[in-house]
Write a protein that holds these residues in place. Structure first.
Motif, PDB file in Angstrom:
ATOM      1  N   ALA A   1      -8.324   1.952   8.464  1.00 47.05           N
ATOM      2  CA  ALA A   1      -7.902   1.644   7.090  1.00 47.05           C
ATOM      3  C   ALA A   1      -8.440   2.722   6.146  1.00 47.05           C
ATOM      4  O   ALA A   1      -9.066   2.431   5.123  1.00 47.05           O
ATOM      5  N   ALA A   2      -8.167   3.948   6.501  1.00 46.31           N
ATOM      6  CA  ALA A   2      -8.783   5.109   5.832  1.00 46.31           C
ATOM      7  C   ALA A   2      -8.239   5.354   4.429  1.00 46.31           C
ATOM      8  O   ALA A   2      -8.837   6.092   3.648  1.00 46.31           O
ATOM      9  N   GLY A   3      -7.073   4.784   4.114  1.00 51.36           N
ATOM     10  CA  GLY A   3      -6.493   5.000   2.791  1.00 51.36           C
ATOM     11  C   GLY A   3      -6.202   6.476   2.553  1.00 51.36           C
ATOM     12  O   GLY A   3      -5.774   7.202   3.463  1.00 51.36           O
TER      13      GLY A   3
ATOM     14  N   GLN B   1     -13.501   8.604   2.010  1.00 48.86           N
ATOM     15  CA  GLN B   1     -14.648   8.614   2.944  1.00 48.86           C
ATOM     16  C   GLN B   1     -14.387   9.492   4.163  1.00 48.86           C
ATOM     17  O   GLN B   1     -15.318  10.026   4.766  1.00 48.86           O
TER      18      GLN B   1
ATOM     19  N   GLY C   1     -11.564  -2.221   4.004  1.00 44.33           N
ATOM     20  CA  GLY C   1     -10.263  -2.467   4.629  1.00 44.33           C
ATOM     21  C   GLY C   1     -10.229  -3.760   5.436  1.00 44.33           C
ATOM     22  O   GLY C   1      -9.271  -4.519   5.359  1.00 44.33           O
TER      23      GLY C   1
ATOM     24  N   ILE D   1     -13.147   5.992  -7.713  1.00 43.73           N
ATOM     25  CA  ILE D   1     -13.535   5.304  -6.469  1.00 43.73           C
ATOM     26  C   ILE D   1     -14.709   6.036  -5.820  1.00 43.73           C
ATOM     27  O   ILE D   1     -15.660   5.425  -5.340  1.00 43.73           O
TER      28      ILE D   1
ATOM     29  N   PHE E   1      -8.814  -7.199   4.445  1.00 41.95           N
ATOM     30  CA  PHE E   1      -7.370  -7.382   4.275  1.00 41.95           C
ATOM     31  C   PHE E   1      -6.670  -7.756   5.576  1.00 41.95           C
ATOM     32  O   PHE E   1      -5.464  -8.003   5.578  1.00 41.95           O
ATOM     33  N   PHE E   2      -7.395  -7.741   6.690  1.00 47.12           N
ATOM     34  CA  PHE E   2      -6.764  -8.011   7.981  1.00 47.12           C
ATOM     35  C   PHE E   2      -6.666  -9.521   8.181  1.00 47.12           C
ATOM     36  O   PHE E   2      -7.675 -10.218   8.077  1.00 47.12           O
TER      37      PHE E   2
ATOM     38  N   LEU F   1      -2.535   1.362   8.023  1.00 44.75           N
ATOM     39  CA  LEU F   1      -1.261   0.665   8.164  1.00 44.75           C
ATOM     40  C   LEU F   1      -0.151   1.355   7.370  1.00 44.75           C
ATOM     41  O   LEU F   1       1.018   1.291   7.741  1.00 44.75           O
ATOM     42  N   SER F   2      -0.539   1.998   6.272  1.00 41.89           N
ATOM     43  CA  SER F   2       0.448   2.565   5.350  1.00 41.89           C
ATOM     44  C   SER F   2       0.692   4.048   5.638  1.00 41.89           C
ATOM     45  O   SER F   2      -0.189   4.894   5.410  1.00 41.89           O
TER      46      SER F   2
ATOM     47  N   TRP G   1       0.831  -1.219   0.000  1.00 40.18           N
ATOM     48  CA  TRP G   1       0.000   0.000   0.000  1.00 40.18           C
ATOM     49  C   TRP G   1       0.857   1.257   0.000  1.00 40.18           C
ATOM     50  O   TRP G   1       0.470   2.269  -0.594  1.00 40.18           O
TER      51      TRP G   1
HETATM   52  C1  LIG Z   1      -8.867  -0.780  -0.533  1.00 42.03           C
HETATM   53  S1  LIG Z   1      -8.004   0.364   0.492  1.00 42.03           S
HETATM   54  C2  LIG Z   1      -9.379   1.256   1.185  1.00 42.03           C
HETATM   55  C3  LIG Z   1      -9.010   2.635   1.618  1.00 42.03           C
HETATM   56  C4  LIG Z   1     -10.185   3.520   1.998  1.00 42.03           C
HETATM   57  N1  LIG Z   1     -10.874   3.032   3.166  1.00 42.03           N
HETATM   58  C5  LIG Z   1     -11.138   3.648   0.853  1.00 42.03           C
HETATM   59  O1  LIG Z   1     -12.199   3.010   0.864  1.00 42.03           O
HETATM   60  O2  LIG Z   1     -10.814   4.401  -0.086  1.00 42.03           O
HETATM   61  C6  LIG Z   1      -7.502  -0.682   1.831  1.00 42.03           C
HETATM   62  C7  LIG Z   1      -6.702   0.014   2.913  1.00 42.03           C
HETATM   63  O3  LIG Z   1      -6.542  -0.891   4.005  1.00 42.03           O
HETATM   64  C8  LIG Z   1      -5.306  -0.631   4.626  1.00 42.03           C
HETATM   65  N2  LIG Z   1      -4.942  -1.767   5.481  1.00 42.03           N
HETATM   66  C9  LIG Z   1      -4.666  -3.039   5.120  1.00 42.03           C
HETATM   67  N3  LIG Z   1      -4.381  -3.778   6.205  1.00 42.03           N
HETATM   68  C10 LIG Z   1      -4.468  -2.965   7.286  1.00 42.03           C
HETATM   69  C11 LIG Z   1      -4.286  -3.143   8.685  1.00 42.03           C
HETATM   70  N4  LIG Z   1      -3.929  -4.324   9.206  1.00 42.03           N
HETATM   71  N5  LIG Z   1      -4.459  -2.073   9.489  1.00 42.03           N
HETATM   72  C12 LIG Z   1      -4.811  -0.869   8.977  1.00 42.03           C
HETATM   73  N6  LIG Z   1      -5.003  -0.638   7.667  1.00 42.03           N
HETATM   74  C13 LIG Z   1      -4.837  -1.674   6.825  1.00 42.03           C
HETATM   75  C14 LIG Z   1      -4.378  -0.417   3.431  1.00 42.03           C
HETATM   76  O4  LIG Z   1      -3.171   0.212   3.801  1.00 42.03           O
HETATM   77  C15 LIG Z   1      -5.276   0.409   2.507  1.00 42.03           C
HETATM   78  O5  LIG Z   1      -5.086   1.794   2.705  1.00 42.03           O
END
Ligand SMILES: C[S@@+](CC[C@H](N)C(=O)[O-])C[C@H]1O[C@@H](n2cnc3c(N)ncnc32)[C@H](O)[C@@H]1O
Length: 287
Positions: free
Chosen positions: A60-62, A66, A130, A33, A133-134, A85-86, A19
């Motif tokens: 996991a706000a990216g 949102q 998000g 998106i 992905f956990f 996370l990123s 990410w």
């Molecule tokens: C598909 S993006 C979604 C981002 C945002 N929520 C959106 O809808 O535009 C997934 C996000 O999940 C985050 N992510 C993945 N695993 C994570 C974890 N264990 N803890 C926090 N964030 C995580 C990634 O870094 C990424 O920014």
């Protein structure tokens, strides 16, 4: 029932790298998106009962698409904490917040499974695309629940079943076949569809102590001018397809993308391209 994969920490380290690497690309796709997820985002904000003046946790706000909607909803008396996370993608979230003129957004680089936040300090929490992905979503749900005040709600948006998300399914299965790998269990922890198994996410919410758990299904078709716009989106995101095709040589990669394009062209319409997606919006409350 949904055992975390062995090597969860290594999995998350790789996820962070992916990410960080894809942050700019994901951000560059924000307009697509935003269109794709407008209805889901509004429904998520309603289900989490977000109101003016609230303090909201965005997990996991990216790049914060949102987050900006939530910041608008809570207004100048409220605040949003965007966590991810990123660290790289959160830098873009901060830029986006500043450029949009929001002063009520803070960011924190944090693993959603290990949030070190004050107990009972948020009025609502959300996680848009998000949680799947956990590797151990139950751990994240417990950590998120702990941060909520009594009566506060958390709403998560994830993909549903493979048959309702045929483009995701076709992407992964085609990439695996071209890489000479066996088909994967679509529900394996940490995968795009990992929380789509019927009943699973509700069960995880309940096991983590949430009450009044309910799931709504939402059709969220991805409508774009043509199939290549979707492929651009996939190529610039941290899609598992990129990791799978990262293992093969250039010729095989080219053949895989051509095959993917051919399969996804089945979703061409008279007006452009429409990839069906179904999302689950699950809400639970801390009693
Ligand atoms: C598909 S993006 C979604 C981002 C945002 N929520 C959106 O809808 O535009 C997934 C996000 O999940 C985050 N992510 C993945 N695993 C994570 C974890 N264990 N803890 C926090 N964030 C995580 C990634 O870094 C990424 O920014």
């Amino acid at each position: 029932m949904h055992a975390p994969a062995p090597g969860a920490e290594a999995f998350k380290a790789a996820m962070r790298d992916q990410w960080d690497h894809s942050a700019q690309g994901w951000n560059s796709q924000s307009a697509k998106i935003r269109c794709w997820l407008t209805e889901a985002t509004s429904a998520m904000i309603e289900m989490a009962n977000i109101r003016p003046g609230m303090r909201v946790l965005d997990v996991a706000a990216g790049a914060g698409d949102q987050t900006l909607d939530i910041a608008k909803r809570v207004g100048t008396e409220g605040r949003v904490l965007a966590t991810d996370l990123s660290p790289r993608i959160l830098e873009l979230c901060r830029d986006n917040a500043r450029n949009a003129g929001f002063e009520n957004i803070n960011t924190l680089a944090a693993d959603g499974e290990a949030l070190q936040l004050e107990e009972s300090s948020f009025d609502a929490a959300v996680c848009r695309l998000g949680l799947m992905f956990f590797p151990d979503p139950a751990k994240a749900l417990g950590a998120i629940r702990r941060t909520l005040k009594p009566g506060a709600a958390f709403c998560a948006v994830v993909f549903s079943t493979p048959d309702r998300n045929p483009c995701v399914t076709a992407l992964v299965s085609t990439a695996l076949a071209h890489a000479g790998l066996s088909p994967r269990d679509p529900y394996q922890p940490g995968g795009l569809l990992s929380l789509g198994k019927p009943g699973l996410i509700d069960e995880l919410f309940r096991q983590s102590g949430f009450e009044r758990v309910a799931t709504t299904r939402l059709d969220a078709p991805f409508r774009l001018p043509n199939v290549n716009d979707y492929l651009d989106f996939v190529r610039t995101s941290a899609s598992p397809v990129l990791q799978i095709l990262g293992r093969v040589d250039e010729a095989a990669r080219g053949a895989a993308w051509a095959d993917i394009e051919r399969k996804l062209s089945a979703f061409n319409t008279r007006d452009g391209w429409e990839g069906p997606n179904e999302l689950l919006l699950t809400v639970g409350q801390r009693s």
